[in-house]
Design an enzyme around this catalytic site. Structure first.
Site, PDB file in Angstrom:
ATOM      1  N   ARG A  26       0.813  -1.215   0.000  1.00 30.99           N
ATOM      2  CA  ARG A  26       0.000   0.000   0.000  1.00 30.99           C
ATOM      3  C   ARG A  26       0.848   1.269   0.000  1.00 30.99           C
ATOM      4  NH1 ARG A  26      -5.209  -1.603   1.217  1.00 30.99           N
ATOM      5  NH2 ARG A  26      -5.730   0.273   0.110  1.00 30.99           N
ATOM      6  N   ARG A  30      -1.559   5.783   0.267  1.00 37.20           N
ATOM      7  CA  ARG A  30      -2.056   5.965   1.611  1.00 37.20           C
ATOM      8  C   ARG A  30      -1.388   7.076   2.384  1.00 37.20           C
ATOM      9  NH1 ARG A  30      -3.302   0.259   4.574  1.00 37.20           N
ATOM     10  NH2 ARG A  30      -5.510   0.212   4.022  1.00 37.20           N
ATOM     11  N   ARG A  39      -5.261  13.053  -5.791  1.00 38.07           N
ATOM     12  CA  ARG A  39      -6.544  12.447  -5.429  1.00 38.07           C
ATOM     13  C   ARG A  39      -7.606  13.529  -5.168  1.00 38.07           C
ATOM     14  NH1 ARG A  39     -10.468  11.112  -3.744  1.00 38.07           N
ATOM     15  NH2 ARG A  39     -11.170   9.407  -2.442  1.00 38.07           N
ATOM     16  N   ASP A  76      -7.217  -1.481  -7.600  1.00 37.38           N
ATOM     17  CA  ASP A  76      -7.770  -2.095  -6.393  1.00 37.38           C
ATOM     18  C   ASP A  76      -8.142  -3.530  -6.710  1.00 37.38           C
ATOM     19  OD1 ASP A  76      -8.643  -1.094  -3.530  1.00 37.38           O
ATOM     20  OD2 ASP A  76     -10.095  -2.584  -4.173  1.00 37.38           O
ATOM     21  N   TYR A 152     -16.071 -10.013  -0.285  1.00 35.84           N
ATOM     22  CA  TYR A 152     -16.680  -8.705  -0.566  1.00 35.84           C
ATOM     23  C   TYR A 152     -17.953  -8.844  -1.409  1.00 35.84           C
ATOM     24  CZ  TYR A 152     -12.659  -6.214   1.337  1.00 35.84           C
ATOM     25  OH  TYR A 152     -11.706  -5.718   2.178  1.00 35.84           O
TER      26      TYR A 152
HETATM   27  O1  1CP Z   1       0.069   0.742  -2.863  1.00 34.02           O
HETATM   28  C1  1CP Z   1      -1.154   0.847  -3.092  1.00 34.02           C
HETATM   29  O2  1CP Z   1      -1.950   1.405  -2.325  1.00 34.02           O
HETATM   30  C2  1CP Z   1      -1.519   0.297  -4.428  1.00 34.02           C
HETATM   31  C3  1CP Z   1      -2.904   0.156  -4.753  1.00 34.02           C
HETATM   32  C4  1CP Z   1      -3.844  -0.681  -3.909  1.00 34.02           C
HETATM   33  C5  1CP Z   1      -3.762  -2.029  -3.528  1.00 34.02           C
HETATM   34  C6  1CP Z   1      -2.598  -2.989  -3.718  1.00 34.02           C
HETATM   35  C7  1CP Z   1      -5.092  -0.183  -3.454  1.00 34.02           C
HETATM   36  C8  1CP Z   1      -5.565   1.200  -3.613  1.00 34.02           C
HETATM   37  N1  1CP Z   1      -5.786  -1.233  -2.918  1.00 34.02           N
HETATM   38  C9  1CP Z   1      -4.993  -2.367  -2.920  1.00 34.02           C
HETATM   39  C10 1CP Z   1      -5.352  -3.709  -2.453  1.00 34.02           C
HETATM   40  C11 1CP Z   1      -6.557  -3.914  -1.615  1.00 34.02           C
HETATM   41  N2  1CP Z   1      -7.748  -3.252  -1.680  1.00 34.02           N
HETATM   42  C12 1CP Z   1      -6.666  -4.931  -0.652  1.00 34.02           C
HETATM   43  C13 1CP Z   1      -5.588  -5.957  -0.364  1.00 34.02           C
HETATM   44  C14 1CP Z   1      -4.482  -5.449   0.476  1.00 34.02           C
HETATM   45  C15 1CP Z   1      -4.793  -5.172   1.924  1.00 34.02           C
HETATM   46  O3  1CP Z   1      -5.196  -6.106   2.636  1.00 34.02           O
HETATM   47  O4  1CP Z   1      -4.570  -4.028   2.332  1.00 34.02           O
HETATM   48  C16 1CP Z   1      -7.942  -4.849  -0.072  1.00 34.02           C
HETATM   49  C17 1CP Z   1      -8.513  -5.710   1.011  1.00 34.02           C
HETATM   50  C18 1CP Z   1      -8.621  -3.788  -0.734  1.00 34.02           C
HETATM   51  C19 1CP Z   1     -10.019  -3.339  -0.515  1.00 34.02           C
HETATM   52  C20 1CP Z   1     -10.076  -1.923  -0.119  1.00 34.02           C
HETATM   53  N3  1CP Z   1      -9.891  -0.877  -0.992  1.00 34.02           N
HETATM   54  C21 1CP Z   1     -10.227  -1.387   1.169  1.00 34.02           C
HETATM   55  C22 1CP Z   1     -10.349  -2.194   2.436  1.00 34.02           C
HETATM   56  C23 1CP Z   1     -11.710  -2.215   2.986  1.00 34.02           C
HETATM   57  C24 1CP Z   1     -11.844  -3.181   4.142  1.00 34.02           C
HETATM   58  O5  1CP Z   1     -12.621  -4.122   3.995  1.00 34.02           O
HETATM   59  O6  1CP Z   1     -11.172  -2.992   5.180  1.00 34.02           O
HETATM   60  C25 1CP Z   1     -10.207   0.019   1.059  1.00 34.02           C
HETATM   61  C26 1CP Z   1     -10.399   1.026   2.151  1.00 34.02           C
HETATM   62  C27 1CP Z   1      -9.957   0.308  -0.311  1.00 34.02           C
HETATM   63  C28 1CP Z   1      -9.787   1.670  -0.897  1.00 34.02           C
HETATM   64  C29 1CP Z   1      -8.470   1.955  -1.461  1.00 34.02           C
HETATM   65  N4  1CP Z   1      -7.758   1.125  -2.319  1.00 34.02           N
HETATM   66  C30 1CP Z   1      -6.578   1.722  -2.674  1.00 34.02           C
HETATM   67  C31 1CP Z   1      -6.550   3.009  -2.018  1.00 34.02           C
HETATM   68  C32 1CP Z   1      -5.470   4.011  -2.183  1.00 34.02           C
HETATM   69  C33 1CP Z   1      -7.732   3.133  -1.275  1.00 34.02           C
HETATM   70  C34 1CP Z   1      -8.153   4.330  -0.418  1.00 34.02           C
HETATM   71  C35 1CP Z   1      -9.162   5.165  -1.098  1.00 34.02           C
HETATM   72  C36 1CP Z   1      -8.757   6.556  -1.451  1.00 34.02           C
HETATM   73  O7  1CP Z   1      -7.617   6.957  -1.651  1.00 34.02           O
HETATM   74  O8  1CP Z   1      -9.727   7.312  -1.572  1.00 34.02           O
END
Ligand code: 1CP
Length: 344
Positions: A26, A30, A39, A76, A152
């Site tokens: 991530r 983040r 963003r 994602d 999901y």
């Molecule tokens: O480095 C990076 O951030 C690259 C991109 C990336 C990756 C590898 C994003 C962007 N998401 C993911 C994987 C992802 N997404 C996973 C697997 C990894 C992990 O366990 O952390 C999971 C479970 C998700 C689902 C997801 N997407 C969640 C989790 C929700 C939950 O159930 O707890 C969330 C909050 C997101 C949103 C998201 N995805 C990515 C970003 C940067 C964001 C935040 C949204 C934003 O910036 O507005």
């Protein structure tokens, strides 16, 4: 394209390298103010994911700013259900939500097996990122493990227990398997598309592995991860199964190159369970980065000593937490580089 920094790939092959490679799960969305800036100029998360030029830009930011040894494509795991016919929304500060979920045979019939072209924006983002990186570091492609995606699609959002999704494994195992197979076939198509577009290695995120009892993990998750790993031979494969300490031996036997460890998994024990052919990735507690520089340095040293100089990719045990100071993240990356160089 020739890679100028192929530390990760050499480490995965078991070679002795000049230092330990490092990146962060991530890292791309983040923590960096540079990310927030891009963003905030948009309507939302999905616009960023679906605009290849901007996705490429935020993918490369951590390479420039943090000095990591790999980029991971900004996308994602939830693009797969959407491509199958189940769209998601990303709700600010709350996370994903699916307006429709899967609970019956009829719901399942409406879903298709996705092709890579259905997620063309990420495929294009990979091509652009590869071009802009010009071989500086390898690019990681990724997808969710079928079980985590299933969770999901059935639950409709994040959850602490995913009790709807887990209940379906008992109440309708046949429907569960049919859905998991559709997700698996879609994921294989998507990952192959990512590899054709230029991904140098791929990672499968099984974020909700640890909520299944071990027999269910074997039947409803590992079985499908195994299919994905058997279908992909073009590039190295990493499997990260969060909290699945009970599955490390089985993971050691599947056709993947690297196994991700979370911070609760004992390193020496994991080496034994995974076997000598696997590279390990991880596993610093993300909370170490809230500590002082001295805390980080000590924790990094301890981690490097336990993993040893070969077959280790330094990383956190899960994604970096959103309120972590980017300066501390950079300190972590530099600390791995410096200390491992001294130890190798
Ligand atoms: O480095 C990076 O951030 C690259 C991109 C990336 C990756 C590898 C994003 C962007 N998401 C993911 C994987 C992802 N997404 C996973 C697997 C990894 C992990 O366990 O952390 C999971 C479970 C998700 C689902 C997801 N997407 C969640 C989790 C929700 C939950 O159930 O707890 C969330 C909050 C997101 C949103 C998201 N995805 C990515 C970003 C940067 C964001 C935040 C949204 C934003 O910036 O507005």
């Amino acid at each position: 394209m020739h890679l100028k920094n192929d530390l990760i790939l050499r480490t995965i092959r078991g070679e002795r390298t000049e230092r330990t490679p490092v990146w962060l799960m991530r890292q791309a969305g983040r923590i960096l103010p540079e990310y927030r800036k891009v963003r905030n100029s948009l309507s939302g998360f999905k616009e960023l994911v679906e605009t290849p030029e901007l996705a490429a830009e935020v993918t490369i930011q951590p390479v420039d700013i943090l000095g990591v040894d790999a980029a991971i494509i900004f996308s994602d795991i939830l693009v797969i259900p959407e491509a199958m016919g189940l769209p998601y929304e990303m709700i600010e500060k709350k996370g994903p939500r699916f307006p429709e979920t899967v609970s019956s045979e009829a719901d399942l019939k409406r879903l298709r097996i996705a092709e890579a072209e259905d997620i063309n924006y990420t495929i294009e983002a990979i091509k652009l990122t590869k071009k802009e990186l010009a071989g500086r570091v390898p690019l990681i492609g990724f997808a969710g493990a079928p079980w985590t995606i299933f969770a999901y699609m059935v639950e409709g959002s994040g959850s602490k227990t995913f009790s709807k999704a887990r209940a379906m494994l008992y109440t309708n195992p046949q429907l569960s398997h049919t859905l998991l197979q559709k997700i698996t076939d879609s994921t294989i198509n998507y990952l192959k598309g990512q590899i054709t577009a230029g991904a140098d290695l791929i990672q499968i995120f099984d974020s909700w592995a640890g909520i299944l009892p071990p027999v269910h993990y074997e039947e409803f998750s590992l079985r499908y991860i195994r299919q994905i790993c058997d279908a992909i031979s073009e590039v190295p494969k990493t499997v990260f199964a969060k909290d699945a300490y009970f599955a490390r031996k089985s993971l050691g036997q599947i056709n993947c190159d690297t196994i991700g460890l979370d911070w609760c998994m004992d390193i020496e024990e994991s080496r034994v369970l995974a076997g000598p052919e696997k590279t390990l990735q991880g596993n610093l507690d993300p909370c170490v980065l809230y500590g002082t520089e001295k805390n980080i340095q000590d924790a990094v040293r301890s981690m490097l000593e336990q993993f040893g100089p070969t077959r280790h990719i330094a990383n956190l045990g899960h994604g970096v937490y959103p309120d972590t100071d980017p300066g501390k993240v950079k300190f972590f990356v530099d600390s791995v580089k410096q200390q491992s160089a001294e130890m190798h």
